[in-house]
Design a protein around this motif. Structure first.
Motif, mmCIF file in Angstrom:
data_model
loop_
_atom_site.group_PDB
_atom_site.id
_atom_site.type_symbol
_atom_site.label_atom_id
_atom_site.label_comp_id
_atom_site.label_asym_id
_atom_site.label_seq_id
_atom_site.Cartn_x
_atom_site.Cartn_y
_atom_site.Cartn_z
ATOM 1 N N ARG A 52 0.756 -1.218 -0.022
ATOM 2 C CA ARG A 52 0.090 -0.211 -0.235
ATOM 3 C C ARG A 52 0.732 1.292 -0.167
ATOM 4 O O ARG A 52 0.532 2.081 -0.884
ATOM 5 N N ARG A 53 1.647 1.383 0.981
ATOM 6 C CA ARG A 53 2.393 2.713 1.115
ATOM 7 C C ARG A 53 3.428 2.972 -0.174
ATOM 8 O O ARG A 53 3.331 4.035 -0.684
ATOM 9 N N TYR A 69 2.848 1.497 -3.197
ATOM 10 C CA TYR A 69 1.870 1.848 -4.325
ATOM 11 C C TYR A 69 1.475 3.348 -4.225
ATOM 12 O O TYR A 69 1.543 3.931 -5.396
ATOM 13 N N ILE A 70 1.363 3.784 -2.982
ATOM 14 C CA ILE A 70 0.633 5.254 -3.144
ATOM 15 C C ILE A 70 1.821 6.108 -3.591
ATOM 16 O O ILE A 70 1.482 7.179 -4.307
ATOM 17 N N ASN A 71 3.015 5.710 -2.991
ATOM 18 C CA ASN A 71 4.279 6.680 -3.615
ATOM 19 C C ASN A 71 4.629 6.728 -4.966
ATOM 20 O O ASN A 71 4.734 7.675 -5.534
ATOM 21 N N ARG A 129 2.367 5.901 -7.397
ATOM 22 C CA ARG A 129 1.298 6.609 -8.069
ATOM 23 C C ARG A 129 1.499 8.064 -8.060
ATOM 24 O O ARG A 129 1.138 8.636 -9.093
ATOM 25 N N GLU A 130 1.839 8.604 -6.996
ATOM 26 C CA GLU A 130 2.006 10.024 -6.705
ATOM 27 C C GLU A 130 2.925 10.450 -7.690
ATOM 28 O O GLU A 130 3.075 11.534 -8.380
ATOM 29 N N ARG A 184 -2.637 7.453 5.183
ATOM 30 C CA ARG A 184 -2.966 8.059 3.711
ATOM 31 C C ARG A 184 -3.396 6.736 2.924
ATOM 32 O O ARG A 184 -2.524 6.095 2.855
ATOM 33 N N GLY A 185 -4.388 6.826 2.271
ATOM 34 C CA GLY A 185 -4.934 5.954 1.379
ATOM 35 C C GLY A 185 -6.071 4.987 2.085
ATOM 36 O O GLY A 185 -6.343 4.027 1.412
ATOM 37 N N SER A 192 -6.563 11.242 1.808
ATOM 38 C CA SER A 192 -5.283 11.573 1.167
ATOM 39 C C SER A 192 -4.252 12.230 2.311
ATOM 40 O O SER A 192 -2.986 12.081 2.114
ATOM 41 N N ASN A 240 -12.854 9.732 -4.929
ATOM 42 C CA ASN A 240 -12.441 8.648 -4.026
ATOM 43 C C ASN A 240 -13.558 8.624 -2.790
ATOM 44 O O ASN A 240 -13.335 8.126 -1.641
#
Ligand code: GLU
Length: 381
Positions: free
Chosen positions: A115-116, A118-120, A122-123, A312-313, A332, A366
């Motif tokens: 997850r973490r 993945y979010i990074n 994506r950003e 976040r996420g 977010s 979201n």
């Protein structure tokens, strides 16, 4: 099928090694040039474009003069290390002809599954797109071992497409679509024009159309299709053998279109609505509650309290001051940051948190309000 490119806002194109690299002569510069001309055509039509390109190992093994046999893992890693530099440079130069910046992203399995990270990832990709660059993505083959690697860029491209909510994934292949049998060998083999669901019957038809330069046969392409369709991303398989294959695709060239029933936003909202465990709640004032029902995003200004612990996420509940549960959404900011910016104007976020980040606490794409959640459930029933 005739579809206009401007139907799509965000397109991921997957390029296989066999299209880009010749076993004897190396990089096919003419082909790359035509691909970049197609990227330019898409950008002019208003689409954002991401490229998932293979070719590092194929280029590197030639550069290192490795014999044409199956490589050992460490030889593949060394080839990727050598080839990726050449690949990135070639893209940077070819896209530079059209004044686009290329941005290299090398991903491992963990980057899309955890997850973490993945979010990074994506950003970073979203920022590159916002700045007008073309992300060039490949698996980080130099550190990936067999247990932690995708091994094929079909599935990697599908994960990237869903990660950035692309509405189309184009798989450029050495064959012009998905066939019911092996074309050339099986006389009755027919190309599918449309597939709206990947059923066990369809899966049973996937032979192995891979060549020695590429890892992806039809099996991994169907797996990519499943990943994409579940997230509401359309996928198309077409031949990339001729120059300007993308232009040809949008002029009606042979292809197989995999059409999901939902859009990326509705698929994500459905996933959000289905999350049973909420990390916490965000309590909002009447003004914010009204804005949300008007389809707006949730800004920190309307937040009166934050409860629970979440990152976040995560999915959190959105509750009015009277305790009415309005809905839930992907947040977010983590709980501690959300507490610090609660009640503040969006332009104060930077001075409070010491970083510029998103203006919205929960973006409208979201956010699922209860009414919407009920509708989604009813539609499902
Ligand atoms: N990532 C590998 C490369 O760049 C290729 C994987 C594939 O062919 O799908 O060489």
């Amino acid at each position: 099928m005739l579809v206009s490119a401007s139907t799509y806002k965000r397109i991921v194109i997957k390029i296989g090694s066999a299209l880009l690299v010749d076993r004897m002569s190396g990089l096919k510069r003419g082909w790359l040039k035509s691909l970049c001309a197609d990227v330019h055509m898409l950008r002019k039509a208003g689409c954002e474009v991401l490229l998932v390109s293979s070719g590092a190992i194929a280029l590197g093994r030639k550069q290192l003069d490795l014999p044409l046999k199956v490589l050992k893992l460490e030889e593949s890693q060394a080839s990727a290390a050598t080839g990726q530099i050449l690949l990135a440079r070639a893209y940077s130069e070819a896209l530079g002809e059209y004044n686009y910046q290329a941005g290299q992203i090398l991903l491992t399995l963990g980057d899309t599954e955890e997850r973490r990270r993945y979010i990074n990832a994506r950003e970073t990709i979203s920022t590159l797109l916002r700045l007008g660059a073309v992300p060039i993505i490949n698996e980080n083959d130099t550190v990936a071992t067999s247990e932690i690697r995708y091994g094929d860029n079909d599935r990697l491209a599908a994960r990237v497409a869903t990660m950035v909510s692309a509405d189309l994934l184009i798989l450029l292949s050495d064959i012009d679509g998905f066939y019911s049998g092996i074309p050339g060998k099986d006389d009755a083999a027919k190309r599918f024009e449309h597939i709206s669901e990947i059923t066990p019957e369809i899966e049973a038809m996937a032979g192995d159309a891979g060549t020695e330069l590429s890892k992806g046969g039809m099996v991994t392409k169907l797996e990519a299709g499943k990943i994409a369709m579940e997230a509401g991303t359309s996928m198309v398989i077409t031949s990339g053998k001729e120059l300007n294959a993308i232009k040809a695709l949008f002029n009606g060239a042979n292809a197989t279109w995999f059409e999901p029933k939902e859009t990326p936003v509705t698929a994500r909202k459905k996933w959000i609505a289905g999350q049973m465990q909420l990390g916490g709640s965000i309590i909002i004032d009447a003004g914010a509650a009204h804005a949300l029902t008007q389809g707006k995003s949730l800004l920190p200004a309307g937040v009166t309290k934050v409860t629970g612990s979440f990152s976040r996420g995560d999915v959190v509940g959105v509750v009015t001051q009277k305790g009415v549960e309005l809905g839930c959404g992907l947040v977010s900011y983590g709980a501690n940051e959300a507490r610090q910016i609660a009640g503040c104007q969006s332009d104060e976020i930077e001075s409070i948190l010491g970083m510029t980040s998103r203006a919205a606490l929960i973006h409208r794409d979201n956010l699922v309000l209860r009414a919407q959640a009920n509708q989604l459930e009813n539609n499902d029933a």
